[in-house]
Design a protein around this motif. Structure first.
Motif, short mmCIF file in Angstrom:
data_model
loop_
_atom_site.label_atom_id
_atom_site.label_comp_id
_atom_site.label_asym_id
_atom_site.label_seq_id
_atom_site.Cartn_x
_atom_site.Cartn_y
_atom_site.Cartn_z
N MET A 94 24.73 71.44 77.85
CA MET A 94 23.47 71.40 78.77
C MET A 94 22.23 71.58 77.79
O MET A 94 21.31 70.99 78.18
N GLN A 95 22.29 72.68 77.04
CA GLN A 95 21.33 72.85 76.09
C GLN A 95 20.52 71.65 75.34
O GLN A 95 19.20 71.43 75.33
N VAL A 96 21.57 70.75 74.71
CA VAL A 96 21.36 69.65 74.13
C VAL A 96 20.79 68.72 74.90
O VAL A 96 19.83 68.02 74.96
N ALA A 97 21.45 68.47 76.24
CA ALA A 97 21.35 67.60 77.09
C ALA A 97 19.81 67.68 77.68
O ALA A 97 19.17 66.86 78.01
N LEU A 98 19.49 68.87 77.88
CA LEU A 98 18.12 69.29 78.42
C LEU A 98 17.07 69.30 77.61
O LEU A 98 15.94 69.75 77.94
N ASN A 99 17.12 69.10 76.23
CA ASN A 99 15.96 68.97 75.21
C ASN A 99 15.15 68.00 75.74
O ASN A 99 15.41 66.76 76.00
N PRO A 100 13.82 68.48 75.72
CA PRO A 100 12.75 67.42 76.09
C PRO A 100 12.37 66.25 75.30
O PRO A 100 12.10 65.11 75.73
N THR A 101 12.57 66.39 73.89
CA THR A 101 12.64 65.44 72.95
C THR A 101 13.74 64.28 73.16
O THR A 101 13.44 63.06 73.25
N LEU A 102 14.84 64.58 73.47
CA LEU A 102 15.94 64.14 73.79
C LEU A 102 15.64 63.25 75.05
O LEU A 102 16.11 61.88 75.23
N ALA A 103 15.15 63.98 76.10
CA ALA A 103 15.05 63.02 77.28
C ALA A 103 13.90 62.18 77.10
O ALA A 103 13.86 61.00 77.77
N GLY A 104 13.00 62.18 76.32
CA GLY A 104 11.77 61.22 76.01
C GLY A 104 12.46 60.13 75.29
O GLY A 104 11.82 58.89 75.27
N LEU A 105 13.64 60.07 74.59
CA LEU A 105 13.92 58.86 73.59
C LEU A 105 14.96 58.34 74.31
O LEU A 105 15.48 57.24 73.94
N MET A 106 15.65 58.70 75.29
CA MET A 106 16.91 58.24 76.11
C MET A 106 16.33 56.81 76.62
O MET A 106 17.27 55.94 76.56
N TYR A 107 15.07 56.56 76.97
CA TYR A 107 14.94 55.22 77.56
C TYR A 107 14.07 54.32 76.48
O TYR A 107 13.53 53.39 77.00
N LYS A 108 13.98 54.85 75.26
CA LYS A 108 13.25 53.97 74.26
C LYS A 108 14.20 52.82 73.72
O LYS A 108 15.34 52.97 73.46
N GLY A 127 19.86 70.93 64.26
CA GLY A 127 20.13 71.94 63.29
C GLY A 127 20.34 73.33 63.63
O GLY A 127 21.11 74.15 63.43
N LEU A 128 19.19 73.76 64.56
CA LEU A 128 19.17 75.04 64.95
C LEU A 128 20.40 75.19 65.93
O LEU A 128 20.87 76.30 66.05
N TYR A 129 20.76 74.32 66.78
CA TYR A 129 21.72 74.45 67.74
C TYR A 129 23.07 74.58 67.08
O TYR A 129 23.91 75.64 67.17
N LYS A 130 23.18 73.98 66.07
CA LYS A 130 24.37 74.17 64.92
C LYS A 130 24.64 75.37 64.47
O LYS A 130 25.57 76.14 64.25
N VAL A 131 23.45 76.09 64.06
CA VAL A 131 23.41 77.35 63.39
C VAL A 131 23.84 78.34 64.49
O VAL A 131 24.58 79.21 64.23
N VAL A 132 23.14 78.25 65.70
CA VAL A 132 23.45 79.25 66.55
C VAL A 132 24.83 79.25 67.14
O VAL A 132 25.10 80.18 67.65
N ASN A 133 25.34 77.94 67.06
CA ASN A 133 26.60 77.88 67.82
C ASN A 133 27.77 77.31 66.60
O ASN A 133 28.05 76.44 66.58
N PRO A 134 28.10 78.22 65.80
CA PRO A 134 28.92 77.94 64.72
C PRO A 134 30.37 77.50 65.18
O PRO A 134 31.10 76.93 64.35
N PHE A 135 30.61 77.80 66.40
CA PHE A 135 32.05 77.21 66.75
C PHE A 135 32.19 75.94 67.10
O PHE A 135 33.20 75.16 67.42
N ILE A 136 31.11 75.16 67.12
CA ILE A 136 31.07 73.66 67.28
C ILE A 136 31.14 72.94 66.11
O ILE A 136 30.34 73.19 64.96
N SER A 137 32.28 72.18 65.80
CA SER A 137 32.49 71.40 64.68
C SER A 137 31.60 70.51 64.42
O SER A 137 31.11 69.99 63.38
#
Length: 795
Positions: A94-108, A127-137
């Motif tokens: 959800m955190q990744v999906a709701l990223n405002p930058t991601l939302a702006g790029l979906m329709y490009k 990169g920041l999400y990966k550092v904060v969530n190390p359990f994600i491969s």
């Protein structure tokens, strides 16, 4: 320094008051503690003996039930841990999906330079999400419209390139993978095996989300999150007895997602998929072995957590417990009595030695009828109270000494051979460089912070306000630099030590401290303050120079007003010539406006004087004060024409005292504007009290001098010693007509009398004050509608 006598810490009266000892006598005074401990040990010994007896009869059932219950509990722990992990994965998605930058790029549909910059920013966020969530491969986002795949390590312009460069997809072909990317998905899990570069296989679990969330029709982006199966297997292997059995996880379609890998693992048959009712225990035969099966279900998805343990494990433990119980009963009964007696005597001895020591050192005789522990507790409690009191006084002295040191440091009063390094260490002060600045905070108002003003003393409130500001400013200063704050001369002084040698960054750091302090202190706590900042100085000697500059800047508060941030660099700029703009003609104009009662014009003139003098750069405090008092003097000049009026006005309005009470130039400006209003009102009232007399005098003067050719407003004003504009306005207010009309009408009335008597037009013109007959004819026709000749002919 505080000192105390060690023999005083057990004062007889203090000990008696703390202990509150009971005075009841004991039946066995010399053996009271010994018998008490023996009774306690006997009671403690009876508990395991009783429990062992009960266990002897119920060993099998208890062990079986407890083991099953423990196994279920551990399964539930695994369930909770896995559910929590699933929730973390969902929250991450959800955190990744709701990223405002991601939302702006979906329709490009194409990657412009701006979109690429947005992709790079999004990659940094990943990169920041990966550092904060190390359990994600691994996780990546596929954009169908532009054909771009983005993860935290790179951006791929085509899905084929990403598929080719990625690790093994677990046997999923490119068309299958691409179909999966374009398929609607809302958090479903997929299991696949991935071949590592080392040649080993690793099971991975992936979950996908179609974006935007909640859109049942479109897939404008696809988020895939991949987790290693080891993460789940580690939780499964925590289940007790897993080394002698098997624990595994089933998905909603009864596929095995993860299983324990212990040496005693039980083969998982197809019949194991027919699970019992959740939470219950059932048995089944697997290869001729009796197996106990239990499971619990996930609360966040349709997974099941299953445990399979050989039934023989339970029976072996039950038989072992029965045999052990018989031996423990005998051993506990015999050894318990011996050990209890031994330890009771052993424990009593040091207690008696301690009581003897306390009695001697404290000069208190221990009475055998009293409880030993109460005596010790009272002595220790009194000792701790004295220690706390000593520590409290030491802390107060340390704070006072630190404050005195900071004052001396700021004022530059340290002796030449003063041990500065030792003092800084003692007061927990560390300087990272030799560059310093001083910020002073002057508290203006804090009444809005307290709603219970009647219940707190002013000093207590101010102390609380200082504590708030000190904590906030020190925390802000220590975020980037190093700051130490103390109360100095009814203000708060913050000594800032800069870690960076760049002046621009240091000034930015000071600006950050001031802006954030204002936002927190003024906006959140409703505490108004004025702050002054020195320039940046080098060396310990520069601290005193910085403090002097901050003090000088704070004095400039009288010019800027309260609740401002004053920088010494601003007021230290070259000032204008030490004189102010106030020409004589402007002063006379102001006097005329005031005498004429024109408040709006007088206020505008004052505002123009303020703007001309205050907007041309820094003004010295003395010059600003001089300007204010000069304007007050100008206003008082308007009272010169009214006898005894200046003294009466001064006594009533106290303009000088009110100016002296002001703490800033803006306050002085408000006071001057208020005095101006009172002065105009005072003159108006005085004018009304003399209206009738002055009006009659003017009318009489006109009646007696209408034949004077030079009779006009200026001549009459000079006669009565008033200003022409004031007299003109005053006369019109009193009579309803202008003074020129009154003069002309008086002359015309006299002219008509002369014409009736037969006088010629020329003679009439000369006798009524006209320059010539033409002027007389023109004025006569204006007021009578006919010429003098026509008027004379009609008689």
């Amino acid at each position: 320094m505080l000192w105390y006598n060690k023999t005083d810490f057990c004062d007889q009266s203090a000990i008696a008051s703390v202990m509150g000892l009971k005075q009841t006598a004991s039946l066995f005074p010399k053996r009271r503690l010994f018998l008490s401990w023996m009774s306690s040990y006997a009671f403690i010994l009876s508990i395991p003996l009783l429990i062992s007896t009960l266990v002897y009869f119920q060993a099998g059932a208890i062990i079986r039930n407890e083991t099953n219950r423990t196994n279920i509990a551990l399964l539930m722990q695994v369930q909770q841990a896995m559910d929590s992990r699933m929730s973390e994965i969902s929250r991450f998605s959800m955190q990744v999906a709701l990223n405002p930058t991601l939302a702006g790029l979906m329709y490009k549909t194409e990657l412009t330079e701006f979109n690429r910059q947005s992709m790079i920013q999004l990659q940094r966020d990943f990169g920041l999400y990966k550092v904060v969530n190390p359990f994600i491969s691994e996780f990546y986002v596929y954009f169908p419209n532009s054909g771009v795949v983005l993860n935290y390590s790179g951006m791929y312009d085509s899905p084929a390139l990403f598929y080719e460069l990625s690790e093994d997809m677990g046997g999923i072909t490119y068309p299958e993978w691409l179909d999966l990317m374009n398929r609607k998905q809302a958090g479903e899990f997929i299991v696949f095996d991935r071949q590592n570069p080392a040649g080993t296989s690793a099971r991975m679990i992936a979950t996908g989300y179609s974006l935007p969330l909640g859109d049942p029709y479109r897939v404008t982006a696809k988020l895939m999150t991949i987790v290693d199966e080891k993460l789940f297997r580690q939780e499964v292997e925590r289940v007790q007895l897993a080394s002698q059995g098997t624990a595994f996880i089933l998905d909603g379609e009864n596929r095995i997602l993860a299983a324990s890998s212990g040496s005693g693992s039980v083969p998982i048959p197809e019949s194991a998929m027919a699970l019992p009712e959740e939470g219950n225990i059932t048995s089944m035969d697997v290869n001729g072995k009796k197996i106990t099966v239990s499971f619990v279900s996930s609360e966040v998805n349709n997974w099941k957590y299953v445990s399979m343990v050989p039934s023989s494990v339970f029976l072996e433990k039950a038989q072992y417990i029965r045999n052990l119980t018989l031996l423990s009963l005998a051993a506990c009964l015999i050894g318990g009595v011996i050990i209890a007696y031994y330890f009771a005597r052993r424990n009593v001895h040091p207690v008696h030695e301690l009581i003897e020591l306390l009695s001697k050192k404290g000069k208190i005789a221990f009475e055998e009828s009293k409880n030993e522990y109460d005596f010790i507790k009272g002595v220790v409690a009194h000792t701790f109270e004295e220690k706390e009191e000593i520590n409290r006084k030491l802390e107060q002295q340390h704070a006072a000494m630190r404050l005195n040191f900071m004052k001396r440091l700021l004022n530059g009063r340290l002796e030449r051979n003063y041990p500065l390094d030792e003092a800084l260490t003692s007061y927990n002060i560390t300087f990272h460089s030799d560059r310093f600045a001083v910020i002073l905070f002057y508290i203006e108002d804090y009444n809005q912070l307290f709603t219970d003003s009647s219940t707190r003393a002013t000093e207590e409130k101010l102390e609380f306000v200082h504590l708030i500001i000190k904590n906030i400013v020190e925390e802000l200063a220590n975020q980037q630099q190093c700051g130490y704050m103390e109360e100095v001369d009814s203000m708060l002084a913050c000594l800032v030590n800069f870690k960076d040698g760049d002046d621009a960054r240091s000034r930015d750091a000071v600006a950050f401290i001031l802006s954030e302090a204002k936002r927190y202190v003024q906006d959140r706590f409703n505490i108004l303050f004025t702050a002054s900042v020195s320039r940046i100085h080098s060396g310990i000697d520069g601290i005193a120079a910085a403090y002097r500059e901050a003090m000088e800047a704070m004095e400039y508060k009288i010019v800027t007003g309260s609740s401002h941030m004053i920088h010494y660099e601003d007021i230290a700029a070259p000032q204008r010539e030490q004189q102010f703009y106030y020409p004589a003609e402007l002063e006379q104009q102001l006097i005329n406006f005031i005498k004429a009662g024109q408040l709006e014009q007088a206020s505008s003139a004052l505002q123009d004087i303020f703007d001309r003098n205050m907007s041309g750069g820094p003004v010295s405090i003395d010059l600003a004060k001089c300007l204010m008092f000069t304007m007050i003097g100008t206003m008082l000049k308007t009272l010169d024409d009214i006898p005894h009026s200046e003294e009466a006005f001064m006594n009533k309005n106290q303009p000088v005292s009110r100016l002296f009470a002001c703490e800033s130039i803006p306050e002085m400006k408000v006071v001057i504007m208020d005095i101006l209003q009172h002065l105009c009102r005072y003159l108006e009232q005085n004018k009304r009290s003399h209206n009738t007399g002055l009006r009659d005098q003017v009318l009489a003067y006109i009646s007696g001098h209408y034949d004077d050719v030079n009779l006009n407003i200026s001549a009459i004003a000079e006669e009565f010693d008033v200003h022409p504009s004031y007299l003109s306005q005053f006369f019109k207010e009193q009579t309803g007509s202008s003074m020129l009309d009154t003069i002309n009408k008086t002359r015309i009335n006299q002219a008509k009398l002369l014409l009736r008597e037969g006088a010629t037009i020329g003679d009439v013109a000369l006798k009524t004050g006209f320059y010539n007959s033409n002027a007389f004819i023109r004025v006569f026709k204006k007021y009578e509608g006919v010429t003098p000749g026509q008027y004379k002919a009609a008689l």
